[in-house]
Write an enzyme that holds these catalytic residues in place. Structure first.
Site, PDB file in Angstrom:
ATOM      1  N   LYS A 190       0.381  -1.460  -0.049  1.00 27.84           N
ATOM      2  CA  LYS A 190      -0.030   0.177   0.104  1.00 27.84           C
ATOM      3  C   LYS A 190       0.616   1.414   0.146  1.00 27.84           C
ATOM      4  O   LYS A 190       1.481   1.174   1.130  1.00 27.84           O
ATOM      5  CB  LYS A 190      -0.894  -0.087   0.952  1.00 27.84           C
ATOM      6  CG  LYS A 190      -2.342   1.490   1.049  1.00 27.84           C
ATOM      7  CD  LYS A 190      -3.004   1.577   2.222  1.00 27.84           C
ATOM      8  CE  LYS A 190      -2.007   2.547   3.138  1.00 27.84           C
ATOM      9  NZ  LYS A 190      -2.030   3.777   1.579  1.00 27.84           N
ATOM     10  N   GLY A 243       7.201   4.966   7.370  1.00 27.39           N
ATOM     11  CA  GLY A 243       6.584   6.375   7.682  1.00 27.39           C
ATOM     12  C   GLY A 243       6.919   7.082   8.765  1.00 27.39           C
ATOM     13  O   GLY A 243       7.442   6.509   9.592  1.00 27.39           O
ATOM     14  N   SER A 244       5.315   8.249   9.507  1.00 24.42           N
ATOM     15  CA  SER A 244       5.679   8.716  10.494  1.00 24.42           C
ATOM     16  C   SER A 244       5.218   8.090  11.600  1.00 24.42           C
ATOM     17  O   SER A 244       5.279   6.919  11.783  1.00 24.42           O
ATOM     18  CB  SER A 244       4.472   9.809  10.766  1.00 24.42           C
ATOM     19  OG  SER A 244       3.808   9.322  10.459  1.00 24.42           O
ATOM     20  N   GLY A 248       2.910   4.650  12.517  1.00 26.06           N
ATOM     21  CA  GLY A 248       3.721   3.625  13.136  1.00 26.06           C
ATOM     22  C   GLY A 248       3.494   3.244  13.701  1.00 26.06           C
ATOM     23  O   GLY A 248       2.844   1.481  14.190  1.00 26.06           O
ATOM     24  N   GLU A 265      10.141   1.348  10.338  1.00 26.54           N
ATOM     25  CA  GLU A 265      10.862   2.509   9.747  1.00 26.54           C
ATOM     26  C   GLU A 265      10.196   3.463   9.465  1.00 26.54           C
ATOM     27  O   GLU A 265       9.762   3.888   9.019  1.00 26.54           O
ATOM     28  CB  GLU A 265      11.974   2.160   8.064  1.00 26.54           C
ATOM     29  CG  GLU A 265      12.489   0.990   8.358  1.00 26.54           C
ATOM     30  CD  GLU A 265      13.369   0.678   7.027  1.00 26.54           C
ATOM     31  OE1 GLU A 265      13.353   1.293   6.109  1.00 26.54           O
ATOM     32  OE2 GLU A 265      14.226  -0.176   7.003  1.00 26.54           O
ATOM     33  N   CYS A 299      14.198  10.791   5.188  1.00 26.74           N
ATOM     34  CA  CYS A 299      13.858  10.373   5.946  1.00 26.74           C
ATOM     35  C   CYS A 299      15.889  10.257   7.260  1.00 26.74           C
ATOM     36  O   CYS A 299      15.965  10.125   7.698  1.00 26.74           O
ATOM     37  CB  CYS A 299      13.582   8.685   6.680  1.00 26.74           C
ATOM     38  SG  CYS A 299      14.182   7.521   5.409  1.00 26.74           S
ATOM     39  N   GLU A 396      11.122  16.414  13.253  1.00 18.21           N
ATOM     40  CA  GLU A 396      11.438  16.397  12.382  1.00 18.21           C
ATOM     41  C   GLU A 396      10.984  17.170  10.955  1.00 18.21           C
ATOM     42  O   GLU A 396       9.715  17.448  11.262  1.00 18.21           O
ATOM     43  CB  GLU A 396      11.112  14.609  11.812  1.00 18.21           C
ATOM     44  CG  GLU A 396      11.355  14.534  10.050  1.00 18.21           C
ATOM     45  CD  GLU A 396      11.292  13.434  10.139  1.00 18.21           C
ATOM     46  OE1 GLU A 396       9.783  13.091   9.955  1.00 18.21           O
ATOM     47  OE2 GLU A 396      11.589  12.295   9.829  1.00 18.21           O
TER      48      GLU A 396
HETATM   49  P1  NAD Z   1       2.379   8.323   7.307  1.00 19.65           P
HETATM   50  O1  NAD Z   1       2.725   7.799   8.739  1.00 19.65           O
HETATM   51  O2  NAD Z   1       1.697  10.050   6.910  1.00 19.65           O
HETATM   52  O3  NAD Z   1       2.305   7.459   5.907  1.00 19.65           O
HETATM   53  C1  NAD Z   1       2.723   6.720   5.319  1.00 19.65           C
HETATM   54  C2  NAD Z   1       2.027   5.170   5.346  1.00 19.65           C
HETATM   55  O4  NAD Z   1       0.453   4.963   6.324  1.00 19.65           O
HETATM   56  C3  NAD Z   1       0.552   5.644   4.319  1.00 19.65           C
HETATM   57  O5  NAD Z   1       0.956   4.979   2.658  1.00 19.65           O
HETATM   58  C4  NAD Z   1      -0.473   6.183   4.736  1.00 19.65           C
HETATM   59  O6  NAD Z   1      -1.401   5.707   3.403  1.00 19.65           O
HETATM   60  C5  NAD Z   1      -0.420   5.186   5.555  1.00 19.65           C
HETATM   61  N1  NAD Z   1      -1.250   5.383   6.539  1.00 19.65           N
HETATM   62  C6  NAD Z   1      -1.570   6.554   7.293  1.00 19.65           C
HETATM   63  N2  NAD Z   1      -2.425   6.116   8.283  1.00 19.65           N
HETATM   64  C7  NAD Z   1      -2.434   4.876   8.784  1.00 19.65           C
HETATM   65  C8  NAD Z   1      -3.606   3.893   8.877  1.00 19.65           C
HETATM   66  N3  NAD Z   1      -4.662   5.003  10.074  1.00 19.65           N
HETATM   67  N4  NAD Z   1      -3.272   2.671   9.043  1.00 19.65           N
HETATM   68  C9  NAD Z   1      -2.949   2.373   8.197  1.00 19.65           C
HETATM   69  N5  NAD Z   1      -1.792   3.062   7.158  1.00 19.65           N
HETATM   70  C10 NAD Z   1      -1.767   3.849   7.491  1.00 19.65           C
HETATM   71  O7  NAD Z   1       3.691   8.958   6.213  1.00 19.65           O
HETATM   72  P2  NAD Z   1       4.760   9.992   5.253  1.00 19.65           P
HETATM   73  O8  NAD Z   1       3.818  11.366   5.815  1.00 19.65           O
HETATM   74  O9  NAD Z   1       3.630   9.227   4.339  1.00 19.65           O
HETATM   75  O10 NAD Z   1       5.935  10.134   5.427  1.00 19.65           O
HETATM   76  C11 NAD Z   1       6.508  10.604   5.837  1.00 19.65           C
HETATM   77  C12 NAD Z   1       7.131   9.821   7.181  1.00 19.65           C
HETATM   78  O11 NAD Z   1       8.280   8.696   6.278  1.00 19.65           O
HETATM   79  C13 NAD Z   1       8.240  11.256   7.657  1.00 19.65           C
HETATM   80  O12 NAD Z   1       8.216  10.464   9.035  1.00 19.65           O
HETATM   81  C14 NAD Z   1       9.684   9.720   7.340  1.00 19.65           C
HETATM   82  O13 NAD Z   1      11.025   9.969   8.126  1.00 19.65           O
HETATM   83  C15 NAD Z   1       9.760   8.582   7.198  1.00 19.65           C
HETATM   84  N6  NAD Z   1      10.535   8.056   6.140  1.00 19.65           N
HETATM   85  C16 NAD Z   1      10.724   6.797   7.175  1.00 19.65           C
HETATM   86  C17 NAD Z   1      11.700   6.018   6.220  1.00 19.65           C
HETATM   87  C18 NAD Z   1      13.064   4.975   6.937  1.00 19.65           C
HETATM   88  O14 NAD Z   1      13.388   4.134   6.084  1.00 19.65           O
HETATM   89  N7  NAD Z   1      13.195   5.059   8.334  1.00 19.65           N
HETATM   90  C19 NAD Z   1      11.696   6.767   5.015  1.00 19.65           C
HETATM   91  C20 NAD Z   1      11.155   6.770   4.348  1.00 19.65           C
HETATM   92  C21 NAD Z   1       9.764   8.039   4.525  1.00 19.65           C
END
Ligand code: NAD
Length: 503
Positions: A190, A243-244, A248, A265, A299, A396
């Site tokens: 997803k 993601g965030s 997470g 991650e 990230c 961040e």
């Molecule tokens: P986000 O957490 O908003 O979304 C990430 C994913 O999670 C998306 O696909 C989103 O649709 C999904 N999501 C959102 N709410 C959800 C829920 N309740 N249940 C299931 N899935 C859900 O993050 P973002 O804004 O897309 O990305 C930015 C963040 O990602 C930053 O914090 C960045 O540091 C982090 N990031 C980390 C890495 C790593 O490898 N550590 C790599 C890239 C980005």
């Protein structure tokens, strides 16, 4: 879908799906329209509406689970070598379509075309790397102290769900999908609802290369609806989230309720430490690359630049001068070094953080507090006079913003570096080899560079310490993460009896 819409996101997508009538999820070998709410997307370079599509929703997530479960059985019944050959073919297919994939990625994500081309090539390399491992990753024979032959089998989980962010969509595909399928799993991916396009395209290319229909499914839609529906489905046996931190935690809670494992991650606020004996020109260039590439939507961004006091002003001046020279522009312009921010929410967050830095008393050595009204462009920004307690040093930003913090001693640099909830990455610049390794050993981070920044490769493990998450998703480590060890005991004694009190 109208391929004639040259220069539009729809046109770039139609290069892969000429017969599609609307954007949907890639499930069981075809695009399936969603049943949820409309998702409206905007062109990052102009801020204008680009297209809309419907959130996949629970029914489509369920269809994907069924398709994955069936395809996984076929995939696992192949020989390991046969799976490897197919993954080499996927790599070739991706490479063959480099240009059209890169255009699609840049139009959707907003990243400069030169970056997208490189990332597509990295995806091909990821499939090649794990193609090679497909028939070389196996269990052990363990010399147990009994009359048994004991061996382990590395078995796939079945179906693994990957949930990905919007900053590196196509890279996430390679990074997550290649190792997962190499060891026999099926995938539900997803991607972010903002950037599903390149993942849909590569999933279709993978099937053209010989991956069984239904093995790689891409769910286009929201996380709280489609993503949660997938986590709740019995078919999903592990969840890998990038993601965030806030999301997470929600995902880990949902996975815990089903007693399935999870990899997280998450974000970062990485320290990039410059000592006064370093090559300051190289350190300054590295400091820019550490944050400004990808417009800081990375990230691993080295967003806290720790500079030894004696050379603080010198390094700040060099980084500021370099920042002012970087070329902002349209993602498809060959000369563009920094593209727009992917979406309005993130753009507003970055602007708020810059305003907050000024309010806290940090000085803008490069960048601005006034922004244009077309597209989501943020010029490279450098704050001087930052203390590690300021928000600009703790939160961040996920944008092209550096917070430059002075320090006096090595111990102080390490203490500041570790005074953060995160632990994703870090770096040190010094010509003192002993100090370089001392610092590398003491900073809490999953990835650390000495006299460099940003290098990552599929062959090396990647993941976080502390609130940056847990689990490792590349290198050989990923293959352990995506398999479970089964211990098999074979009695070899001719007349052994299995009885209470005996082995
Ligand atoms: P986000 O957490 O908003 O979304 C990430 C994913 O999670 C998306 O696909 C989103 O649709 C999904 N999501 C959102 N709410 C959800 C829920 N309740 N249940 C299931 N899935 C859900 O993050 P973002 O804004 O897309 O990305 C930015 C963040 O990602 C930053 O914090 C960045 O540091 C982090 N990031 C980390 C890495 C790593 O490898 N550590 C790599 C890239 C980005």
């Amino acid at each position: 879908m109208e391929q004639s819409k040259a220069g539009t996101l729809i046109g770039a997508f139609a290069a892969f799906f000429p017969d599609a009538t609307e954007i949907g999820s890639y499930v069981g070998g075809r695009l399936v329209a969603g049943t949820g709410q409309d998702i409206q997307l905007f062109d990052p370079a102009t801020g204008e509406e680009s297209l809309s599509y419907r959130d996949a929703g629970p029914e489509v997530a369920q269809q994907a689970c069924i398709a994955a479960r069936e395809a996984q059985k076929r995939w696992w019944s192949l020989t390991h070598a046969a799976r490897g050959r197919i993954l080499y073919a996927v790599a070739a297919k991706v490479r063959e379509h480099n240009e059209s994939l890169a255009v699609l990625e840049s139009m959707s994500q907003g990243k400069p075309i030169r970056d997208s081309r490189r990332e597509v090539e990295m995806v091909a390399e990821m499939f090649e790397f794990y193609a090679g491992w497909a028939d070389k990753f196996y269990g052990d024979v363990i010399p147990v102290p009994t009359t048994h032959l004991n061996y382990t089998r590395r078995e796939p989980f079945g179906t693994i769900l990957h949930i990905a962010p919007w900053n590196i969509p196509i890279l996430s595909f390679g990074w997550q999908v290649a190792p997962t399928v190499a060891v026999g799993n099926a995938v539900l991916l997803k991607p972010s609802e903002l950037t599903p396009f390149s993942s849909l395209a590569v999933a279709a290319l993978a099937e053209q290369a010989g991956v069984p229909v239904g093995l790689i499914n891409v769910l286009a839609g929201y996380g709280h609806t489609t993503g949660q529906a997938a986590i709740a489905d019995d078919v999903v046996k592990k969840v890998v989230f990038v993601g965030s931190p806030a999301t997470g935690i929600r995902i880990a809670e949902a996975a815990a309720k089903r007693v399935i494992p999870c990899i997280l991650e998450l974000g970062g606020k990485s320290a990039n430490i410059v000592f006064d004996d370093a090559n300051l020109d190289l350190a300054a260039i590295g400091a820019q690359a550490a944050v400004f590439s990808g417009a800081g939507q990375s990230c691993t961004a080295g967003s806290r630049l720790l500079i030894q006091r004696k050379v603080y002003e010198q390094v700040v001046d060099k980084v500021a001068e370099g920042a002012r020279k970087l070329r902002l522009g349209h993602p498809l312009e060959a000369s563009t070094e920094i593209g727009p921010i992917n979406n309005r929410n993130q753009y507003e967050h970055i602007k708020r953080m810059i305003a907050r830095g000024v309010e806290e008393g940090a000085q803008l050595a490069a960048g601005t507090t006034s922004f244009g009204d077309r597209g989501y462009f943020v010029p490279p920004t450098l704050f001087a006079g930052v203390s590690n307690q300021m928000d600009i040093a703790r939160t961040e930003v996920f944008g092209p913003v550096i917070a430059a913090i002075p320090f006096d001693t090595e111990d102080e640099a390490i203490a500041i570096a570790n005074d953060s909830e995160f632990g994703l990455a870090g770096a040190v610049w010094t010509n003192d080899v002993a100090r370089a390794h001392r610092v590398a050993g003491q900073v809490d981070a999953g990835t650390f560079w000495i006299n460099g920044y940003r290098a990552v490769h599929v062959s090396s493990p990647f993941g976080g310490y502390k609130n940056s998450g847990y689990g490792r998703t590349s290198g050989i480590e990923a293959l352990y993460e995506y398999t479970q060890a089964k211990s098999v005991w074979v009695q070899t004694a001719a007349s052994a009896v299995t009885a209470i009190g005996r082995a």
